[in-house]
Design an enzyme around this catalytic site. Structure first.
Site, PDB file in Angstrom:
ATOM      1  N   LYS A  19       0.807  -1.626  -0.205  1.00  0.00           N
ATOM      2  CA  LYS A  19      -0.285  -0.162  -0.297  1.00  0.00           C
ATOM      3  C   LYS A  19       0.359   1.193  -0.167  1.00  0.00           C
ATOM      4  CE  LYS A  19      -2.639   0.379   3.668  1.00  0.00           C
ATOM      5  NZ  LYS A  19      -2.733   2.114   4.000  1.00  0.00           N
ATOM      6  N   ARG A 120      -9.057  12.046  12.076  1.00  0.00           N
ATOM      7  CA  ARG A 120      -7.543  12.361  12.488  1.00  0.00           C
ATOM      8  C   ARG A 120      -6.593  13.277  12.330  1.00  0.00           C
ATOM      9  NH1 ARG A 120      -5.604   7.006   8.294  1.00  0.00           N
ATOM     10  NH2 ARG A 120      -3.634   7.419  10.252  1.00  0.00           N
ATOM     11  N   SER A 165       6.627   9.108  12.490  1.00  0.00           N
ATOM     12  CA  SER A 165       5.949   9.159  10.735  1.00  0.00           C
ATOM     13  C   SER A 165       6.191   9.407  10.007  1.00  0.00           C
ATOM     14  CB  SER A 165       4.739  10.844  11.053  1.00  0.00           C
ATOM     15  OG  SER A 165       4.001  10.679  10.120  1.00  0.00           O
ATOM     16  N   ASP A 318       1.546  -1.046  12.111  1.00  0.00           N
ATOM     17  CA  ASP A 318       0.695  -1.826  11.172  1.00  0.00           C
ATOM     18  C   ASP A 318       0.580  -2.836  11.805  1.00  0.00           C
ATOM     19  OD1 ASP A 318      -0.048   0.990  10.217  1.00  0.00           O
ATOM     20  OD2 ASP A 318       1.018   0.018   8.532  1.00  0.00           O
ATOM     21  N   ARG A 349      -6.532   2.183  18.302  1.00  0.00           N
ATOM     22  CA  ARG A 349      -6.347   0.736  17.895  1.00  0.00           C
ATOM     23  C   ARG A 349      -5.986   0.297  19.140  1.00  0.00           C
ATOM     24  NH1 ARG A 349      -3.359   0.722  11.963  1.00  0.00           N
ATOM     25  NH2 ARG A 349      -4.935   0.148  10.831  1.00  0.00           N
ATOM     26  N   ARG A 394      -7.911  -2.717   9.888  1.00  0.00           N
ATOM     27  CA  ARG A 394      -6.711  -4.295  10.337  1.00  0.00           C
ATOM     28  C   ARG A 394      -7.265  -4.715  11.384  1.00  0.00           C
ATOM     29  NH1 ARG A 394      -2.203  -3.499   7.224  1.00  0.00           N
ATOM     30  NH2 ARG A 394      -1.959  -2.260   6.058  1.00  0.00           N
TER      31      ARG A 394
HETATM   32  C1  S3P Z   1       2.820   4.932   6.051  1.00  0.00           C
HETATM   33  C2  S3P Z   1       3.129   5.111   7.897  1.00  0.00           C
HETATM   34  C3  S3P Z   1       2.601   5.150   9.138  1.00  0.00           C
HETATM   35  C4  S3P Z   1       1.112   4.112   8.607  1.00  0.00           C
HETATM   36  C5  S3P Z   1       0.939   3.938   7.325  1.00  0.00           C
HETATM   37  C6  S3P Z   1       1.285   3.520   6.332  1.00  0.00           C
HETATM   38  C7  S3P Z   1       3.161   5.183   4.368  1.00  0.00           C
HETATM   39  O1  S3P Z   1       1.549   6.183   9.379  1.00  0.00           O
HETATM   40  O2  S3P Z   1       0.796   3.330   9.518  1.00  0.00           O
HETATM   41  O3  S3P Z   1       0.373   2.676   7.107  1.00  0.00           O
HETATM   42  O4  S3P Z   1       2.835   4.852   4.119  1.00  0.00           O
HETATM   43  O5  S3P Z   1       3.882   6.536   4.917  1.00  0.00           O
HETATM   44  P1  S3P Z   1       2.834   7.378  10.037  1.00  0.00           P
HETATM   45  O6  S3P Z   1       3.101   7.832   9.468  1.00  0.00           O
HETATM   46  O7  S3P Z   1       1.527   8.106  10.588  1.00  0.00           O
HETATM   47  O8  S3P Z   1       2.779   6.534  11.203  1.00  0.00           O
END
Ligand code: S3P
Length: 441
Positions: A19, A120, A165, A318, A349, A394
């Site tokens: 993804k 969010r 993040s 995740d 979660r 999830r």
């Molecule tokens: C992601 C980063 C993560 C993850 C999300 C996908 C990404 O989030 O939880 O499913 O593709 O950069 P955060 O960067 O907010 O932790």
């Protein structure tokens, strides 16, 4: 949907494309001049929404076959102003990355999403985007719907990401593409690095230095990105579900081929092996700049609870929901610390899992940034609960995995969200022998 105790799972589980990488392939394709070809794109709703958004900003995005897509990009700084509101559905990654990509273009765009996404926090992204000169107006608490007025002329910034993040880091890097000069982004904890890898692949000048303060990513602004042929590896976060299902379901032996094993994503598999899981990596290789292996997971009756260190959190952020399911079938306590970010995902979660696990007869302790599951051992999980999926794919998949090995079936009130990341989940799991069905009318 409902799942019930199943005989051993067996066969090959071909999970969909990653993804995170799929979103980035569409966005970087849209920011380069010429045709990017993508194979193995995840055709989940989150990614389809990003594809639609790229069209709204002026790129041509077309599907040429199952998983095969072409993107004709408009170049760095070439985004056109969308004629309507950009709806990113359920996807935090989609909206945050796209906000970054448009924030240094002289255009205005309004973003919205579903009830989960609209609750969010977005200030984590709009704060650094403001340093480039972009203005954001949203609802109370920095929530969507939100309008971003892009900077007319942006200059590179120096920024330290305050929460671990990859979405925030990536939003800054994408905004930096159309800023003059150098941008430096520091992250104290390494988060997934797909944006950095893919930017380098598209020809951007980007380097990473490891310092005492963490990883510093240095990007030179206003490159000409060159279109690429991208093969998206399969998603380790989706692989987690058949892998974990096999570990807890008696008699299972499942092969999950071609899984991306980037170290910034593979924390779950390390943790499972520490718990005593019979999980092996076969045929390790490199594809398209990402490490890849075939995973083999077998029923593992002697799983032990472990302490998952905070330093590992970003590499499996995740995967905590499904880990907590495996932990329920282990002997002893599994403690998960340094996981405050779990409270601001598609759902809270920790709360969603704790409530469902307790309803299924598993004891859970929790604090603001940690939680712990008291394992009941193989054969010890009662199950027999109906849980809310809370618009969170999830959560839904984790409880359906639980029901394959709990004594009584597990039911989730809404399996719809699964289509955001893993549209073939039900078919794939039933193909392995999992007893999953659509309950109700
Ligand atoms: C992601 C980063 C993560 C993850 C999300 C996908 C990404 O989030 O939880 O499913 O593709 O950069 P955060 O960067 O907010 O932790």
């Amino acid at each position: 949907m409902m799942s019930r105790k199943s005989a051993g799972l067996s066969g090959e589980a071909h999970v969909p494309g990653d993804k995170s990488i799929s979103h980035r392939a569409l966005i970087l394709g849209a920011l380069s001049v010429g045709e990017t070809r993508i194979e193995g794109l995840l055709e989940g709703q989150d990614v389809l929404d990003t594809g639609r958004a790229m069209r709204a900003f002026g790129a041509e995005v077309t599907q040429t076959g199952p998983g095969s897509w072409r993107v004709h990009g408009v170049g760095v700084g070439g985004f056109a102003e969308p004629g309507g509101v950009i709806d990113c559905g359920n996807s935090g990654t989609g909206v945050r990355l796209i906000m970054g990509a448009m924030a240094t273009c002289p255009i205005t765009a309004t973003f919205t999403g579903d009830a989960s996404l609209n609750s969010r926090p977005m200030a984590r992204v709009t704060d650094p985007l403001a340093l480039f000169g972009a203005r954001a107006v949203g609802r109370a608490g920095g929530r969507l719907p939100m309008t971003i007025v892009g900077a007319r002329e942006a200059f590179g910034i120096t920024y330290t990401v305050p929460v671990p993040s990859a979405q925030v880091k990536s939003a800054v890097l994408l905004a930096a593409l159309n800023a003059r000069g150098e941008t430096r982004v520091t992250e104290a904890e390494a988060t997934r690095d797909h944006t950095e890898r893919m930017l380098a692949g598209f020809g951007a000048e980007i380097e990473t230095e490891v310092t005492e303060a963490g990883r510093v990513i240095i990007l030179q602004g206003q490159p000409e990105l060159k279109p690429q042929d991208i093969t998206v590896p399969r998603d380790p976060s989706s692989a987690a579900f058949p892998v974990c299902a096999a570990l807890i379901t008696e008699g299972s032996d499942v092969l999950v081929p071609n899984i991306g094993l980037n170290a910034t994503r593979a924390g779950l598999f390390t943790t499972l092996r520490e718990m005593g899981a019979d999980l092996t990596y076969e045929n390790m290789r490199e594809e398209g700049g990402e490490p890849v292996a075939d995973l083999r997971a077998k029923f593992s009756p002697g799983l032990k609870g472990v302490e998952v260190p905070p330093a590992r959190a970003a590499s499996m952020i995740d995967e905590y929901p499904v880990l907590s399911v495996v932990a329920s079938f282990a002997e002893g306590r599994t403690e998960m610390r340094g996981v405050k970010e779990l409270r601001v995902k598609e759902s809270d979660r920790i709360d969603a899992m704790a409530q469902g696990l307790r309803a299924a007869g598993v004891d859970v302790d929790e604090g603001e940034d940690w939680w712990a599951v008291e394992g009941r051992g193989h054969g010890g999980v009662t199950g027999g609960a109906t849980v809310e999926s809370r618009l969170d794919h999830r959560i839904a998949m984790s409880f359906l995995v639980m029901g394959l090995a709990s004594e009584a079936p597990m039911q989730v009130d809404d399996g719809g969200p699964i289509a955001t990341s893993f549209p073939i989940f039900e078919d794939l799991m039933t193909g392995l022998g999992a007893q999953i069905e659509r309950a109700g009318p």
